[in-house]
Every structure is written in C-alpha cells, then in structure tokens.
Design a protein around this motif. Structure first.
Motif, PDB file in Angstrom:
ATOM      1  N   UNK A   8      38.317  14.468   0.741  1.00 21.03           N
ATOM      2  CA  UNK A   8      36.951  13.983   0.880  1.00 21.03           C
ATOM      3  C   UNK A   8      36.957  12.629   1.581  1.00 21.03           C
ATOM      4  N   UNK A   9      35.859  12.296   2.229  1.00 15.84           N
ATOM      5  CA  UNK A   9      35.691  10.989   2.840  1.00 15.84           C
ATOM      6  C   UNK A   9      34.282  10.503   2.535  1.00 15.84           C
ATOM      7  N   UNK A  10      34.084   9.183   2.669  1.00 18.54           N
ATOM      8  CA  UNK A  10      32.853   8.553   2.204  1.00 18.54           C
ATOM      9  C   UNK A  10      32.228   7.725   3.313  1.00 18.54           C
ATOM     10  N   UNK A  11      30.903   7.793   3.395  1.00 18.76           N
ATOM     11  CA  UNK A  11      30.120   6.972   4.305  1.00 18.76           C
ATOM     12  C   UNK A  11      29.143   6.131   3.496  1.00 18.76           C
ATOM     13  N   UNK A  12      29.014   4.860   3.857  1.00 16.91           N
ATOM     14  CA  UNK A  12      28.019   3.987   3.234  1.00 16.91           C
ATOM     15  C   UNK A  12      26.830   3.869   4.178  1.00 16.91           C
ATOM     16  N   UNK A  13      25.655   4.250   3.697  1.00 17.32           N
ATOM     17  CA  UNK A  13      24.415   4.124   4.473  1.00 17.32           C
ATOM     18  C   UNK A  13      23.570   3.042   3.833  1.00 17.32           C
ATOM     19  N   UNK A  14      23.378   1.945   4.521  1.00 18.51           N
ATOM     20  CA  UNK A  14      22.604   0.828   3.988  1.00 18.51           C
ATOM     21  C   UNK A  14      21.169   0.906   4.496  1.00 18.51           C
ATOM     22  N   UNK A  15      20.224   0.730   3.566  1.00 19.67           N
ATOM     23  CA  UNK A  15      18.807   0.705   3.928  1.00 19.67           C
ATOM     24  C   UNK A  15      18.192  -0.554   3.333  1.00 19.67           C
ATOM     25  N   UNK A  16      17.054  -0.991   3.920  1.00 24.24           N
ATOM     26  CA  UNK A  16      16.375  -2.142   3.333  1.00 24.24           C
ATOM     27  C   UNK A  16      15.476  -1.681   2.197  1.00 24.24           C
ATOM     28  N   UNK A  17      14.725  -2.600   1.608  1.00 24.74           N
ATOM     29  CA  UNK A  17      13.896  -2.267   0.445  1.00 24.74           C
ATOM     30  C   UNK A  17      12.819  -1.247   0.777  1.00 24.74           C
ATOM     31  N   UNK A  18      12.465  -1.115   2.059  1.00 21.85           N
ATOM     32  CA  UNK A  18      11.455  -0.136   2.480  1.00 21.85           C
ATOM     33  C   UNK A  18      12.077   1.192   2.896  1.00 21.85           C
ATOM     34  N   UNK A  19      13.391   1.305   2.800  1.00 19.12           N
ATOM     35  CA  UNK A  19      14.060   2.551   3.148  1.00 19.12           C
ATOM     36  C   UNK A  19      14.466   2.678   4.596  1.00 19.12           C
ATOM     37  N   UNK A  20      14.296   1.623   5.396  1.00 18.84           N
ATOM     38  CA  UNK A  20      14.687   1.672   6.804  1.00 18.84           C
ATOM     39  C   UNK A  20      16.184   1.440   6.939  1.00 18.84           C
ATOM     40  N   UNK A  21      16.832   2.262   7.756  1.00 19.09           N
ATOM     41  CA  UNK A  21      18.282   2.190   7.886  1.00 19.09           C
ATOM     42  C   UNK A  21      18.712   0.900   8.570  1.00 19.09           C
ATOM     43  N   UNK A  22      19.706   0.247   7.977  1.00 18.95           N
ATOM     44  CA  UNK A  22      20.283  -0.970   8.541  1.00 18.95           C
ATOM     45  C   UNK A  22      21.596  -0.691   9.247  1.00 18.95           C
ATOM     46  N   UNK A  23      22.456   0.114   8.629  1.00 22.87           N
ATOM     47  CA  UNK A  23      23.730   0.484   9.234  1.00 22.87           C
ATOM     48  C   UNK A  23      24.326   1.646   8.469  1.00 22.87           C
ATOM     49  N   UNK A  24      25.187   2.381   9.138  1.00 22.81           N
ATOM     50  CA  UNK A  24      25.941   3.460   8.509  1.00 22.81           C
ATOM     51  C   UNK A  24      27.396   3.299   8.918  1.00 22.81           C
ATOM     52  N   UNK A  25      28.277   3.117   7.936  1.00 22.07           N
ATOM     53  CA  UNK A  25      29.679   2.827   8.233  1.00 22.07           C
ATOM     54  C   UNK A  25      30.578   3.635   7.298  1.00 22.07           C
ATOM     55  N   UNK A  26      31.757   4.030   7.766  1.00 22.14           N
ATOM     56  CA  UNK A  26      32.693   4.732   6.890  1.00 22.14           C
ATOM     57  C   UNK A  26      33.316   3.782   5.880  1.00 22.14           C
ATOM     58  N   UNK A  27      33.615   4.306   4.717  1.00 20.86           N
ATOM     59  CA  UNK A  27      34.344   3.544   3.708  1.00 20.86           C
ATOM     60  C   UNK A  27      35.831   3.808   3.920  1.00 20.86           C
ATOM     61  N   UNK A  28      36.604   2.803   4.318  1.00 18.87           N
ATOM     62  CA  UNK A  28      38.026   3.043   4.568  1.00 18.87           C
ATOM     63  C   UNK A  28      38.770   3.339   3.276  1.00 18.87           C
ATOM     64  N   UNK A  29      39.913   3.961   3.399  1.00 25.55           N
ATOM     65  CA  UNK A  29      40.733   4.223   2.215  1.00 25.55           C
ATOM     66  C   UNK A  29      41.059   2.909   1.527  1.00 25.55           C
ATOM     67  N   UNK A  30      40.757   2.850   0.231  1.00 20.63           N
ATOM     68  CA  UNK A  30      40.967   1.618  -0.522  1.00 20.63           C
ATOM     69  C   UNK A  30      39.828   0.639  -0.430  1.00 20.63           C
ATOM     70  N   UNK A  31      38.808   0.956   0.364  1.00 19.81           N
ATOM     71  CA  UNK A  31      37.725   0.021   0.615  1.00 19.81           C
ATOM     72  C   UNK A  31      36.751  -0.112  -0.536  1.00 19.81           C
ATOM     73  N   UNK A  32      36.073  -1.248  -0.576  1.00 21.52           N
ATOM     74  CA  UNK A  32      35.031  -1.522  -1.559  1.00 21.52           C
ATOM     75  C   UNK A  32      33.687  -1.537  -0.845  1.00 21.52           C
ATOM     76  N   UNK A  33      32.688  -0.769  -1.302  1.00 21.45           N
ATOM     77  CA  UNK A  33      31.397  -0.710  -0.598  1.00 21.45           C
ATOM     78  C   UNK A  33      30.749  -2.066  -0.400  1.00 21.45           C
ATOM     79  N   UNK A  34      30.836  -2.946  -1.383  1.00 21.45           N
ATOM     80  CA  UNK A  34      30.222  -4.261  -1.261  1.00 21.45           C
ATOM     81  C   UNK A  34      30.889  -5.079  -0.168  1.00 21.45           C
ATOM     82  N   UNK A  35      32.211  -5.010  -0.103  1.00 20.81           N
ATOM     83  CA  UNK A  35      32.937  -5.740   0.935  1.00 20.81           C
ATOM     84  C   UNK A  35      32.645  -5.174   2.314  1.00 20.81           C
ATOM     85  N   UNK A  36      32.463  -3.851   2.404  1.00 23.61           N
ATOM     86  CA  UNK A  36      32.149  -3.218   3.686  1.00 23.61           C
ATOM     87  C   UNK A  36      30.803  -3.712   4.205  1.00 23.61           C
TER      88      UNK A  36
END
Length: 236
Positions: free
Chosen positions: A1-29
């Motif tokens: 499996x692999x993971x993608x982090x999709x960040x949105x603002x408080x209104x639901x508008x997309x800010x960025x979509x980035x892969x979570x690297x192996x060993x990665x922390x979503x907050x740090x990404x």
C-alpha cells in the motif's frame, strides 16, 4: 500500500496533494510544503489503490517550504542483527484503531507475545487493513475480532505514524512504517470483552474505567496521546 496526503483549507479547497514517503510523518510533510496541520477529515482508498488522507491545513507564518526532514529518525530494536550485506525488508502497514468508551470504561486490548517489543502492554482495539479495505469496515471487523464488541458512528479523529527497524514475528528484520488511523466509535450495547482472534496480536481485552487507566502499562502509541484522544469523547 502507499499513502497520499491531500491538504485542504477550512472551506475544503485543495491546497496540495503529496505522497507520504516511507517512514514519513504527515505533519512534517505538510510543514515541508509550507502548511500547518490543523486536523484530519477523512481517509479512503482511491481507484489506484493508494490510501488518501485528507487533512485540514493552514498557512504557516513563514509559508516557504522548510528544508527539514519529512521523516523522524528511525528507531531500532535492541535485538536487531543483520548479516553482512543484508538489508531490512521494507514494509508499510496501514491500520485503523477505535477509541470507545461506555459506562463500563474505555475499551483496551493487551498485546500478545507476537508483538515482541510491546508484549503485555495495552492499546486500542484495531489492526491492519486488508488491501483496498474501507478503513471503517476494517475497524468494525478488527474491534469484533479483538473484543467481541459491535461499534457504529465511526469518525476519524487523528493520524499517527511510527517508523522503526525491528524483528517481525516471522523472524525477518523489517524497516517498518506504521500509519495509524485513529477513530472514535460508539458501542450501544457493551458486553464482556472477548477475544475471538485467538492466534492474533491480542491476548486479552477489557473495559477500563478512566480512573484506572494509569494502572495499565500502555503501548507507546498511547503514552503521549490517549489523554488528547479521550478529549474527543464525552464522559459517559
């Protein structure tokens, strides 16, 4: 499996979509992308088989991307021994956990000897998801297998990761990345906790009153987070 982090603002508008690297922390990404993690909204498997974690994010005071690592330092179990030229087997595990409280207490499970470094410690019921399995469906299954309880009203409240090198139950050395989806859930008819999956990672299950939680040795994933997660629940 692999993971993608999709960040949105408080209104639901997309800010960025980035892969979570192996060993990665979503907050740090997200910090690396110039955003601050404000919370998690939902998680699902896309048509490409990747887990998408949608997080609410805000601008950092200094929005430029950071140069720091997106992965925390890797911990290693004391008994790890690699032969010359041997490399750890890379493995990522996506798991769902349930925070459940009734008048009987908080639902916890004891880790069995199969969990070498944390055997005898207590954690939340839950476990690894099958390939492409909806996290909520997997959570319902895992809670039943480990405690015999039926849960509903499942809400994702947090995402935590862990990264270490250790010896797996089959004896192989693994470079292990754990992605944990933590949910609140409701158990309308709590019963005595019973472990149905007798050959798994759970040796016991119990309802533990909040006033007695300090008497139980907690797994590392709960030592610094259980109090915060309990704040998402009303006192029964």
């Amino acid at each position: 499996m692999s993971v993608t982090i999709r960040a949105v603002d408080r209104d639901g508008l997309e800010l960025c979509t980035v892969p979570l690297p192996h060993g990665g922390d979503p907050r740090a990404v997200l910090d690396h992308c110039g955003y601050t993690w404000l919370g998690v909204k939902r998680a699902w498997f896309g048509e490409d088989g990747r887990l998408v974690i949608e997080a609410v994010a805000g601008d950092r005071p200094t929005p430029e991307p950071t140069t720091g690592p997106t992965s925390p330092p890797v911990e290693s179990d004391e008994d790890v021994r690699l032969a010359p030229g041997e490399l750890p087997r890379v493995r990522q595990r996506i798991a769902a956990y349930a925070l459940v409280e009734t008048e009987r207490g908080v639902l916890l499970t004891e880790l069995s000897e199969k969990v070498r470094a944390a055997a005898g410690r207590w954690t939340l019921p839950g476990g690894g998801l099958d390939e492409g399995e909806d996290p909520r469906t997997g959570l319902i299954r895992e809670v039943w297998e480990e405690t015999g309880q039926h849960v509903t009203d499942i809400e994702l409240v947090d995402v935590r990761t862990g990264h270490w090198v250790g010896v797996a139950p089959d004896g192989h050395v693994e470079d292990f990345h754990s992605v944990r989806l933590v949910h609140t859930a409701r158990c309308a008819e709590p019963t005595d906790a019973v472990v149905h999956d007798l050959d798994g990672s759970t040796s016991a299950a119990a309802w533990v009153p909040r006033t007695q939680l300090e008497d139980y040795p907690l797994a590392p994933m709960l030592e610094d987070t259980l109090t915060t997660w309990l704040s998402h629940l009303p006192t029964p």
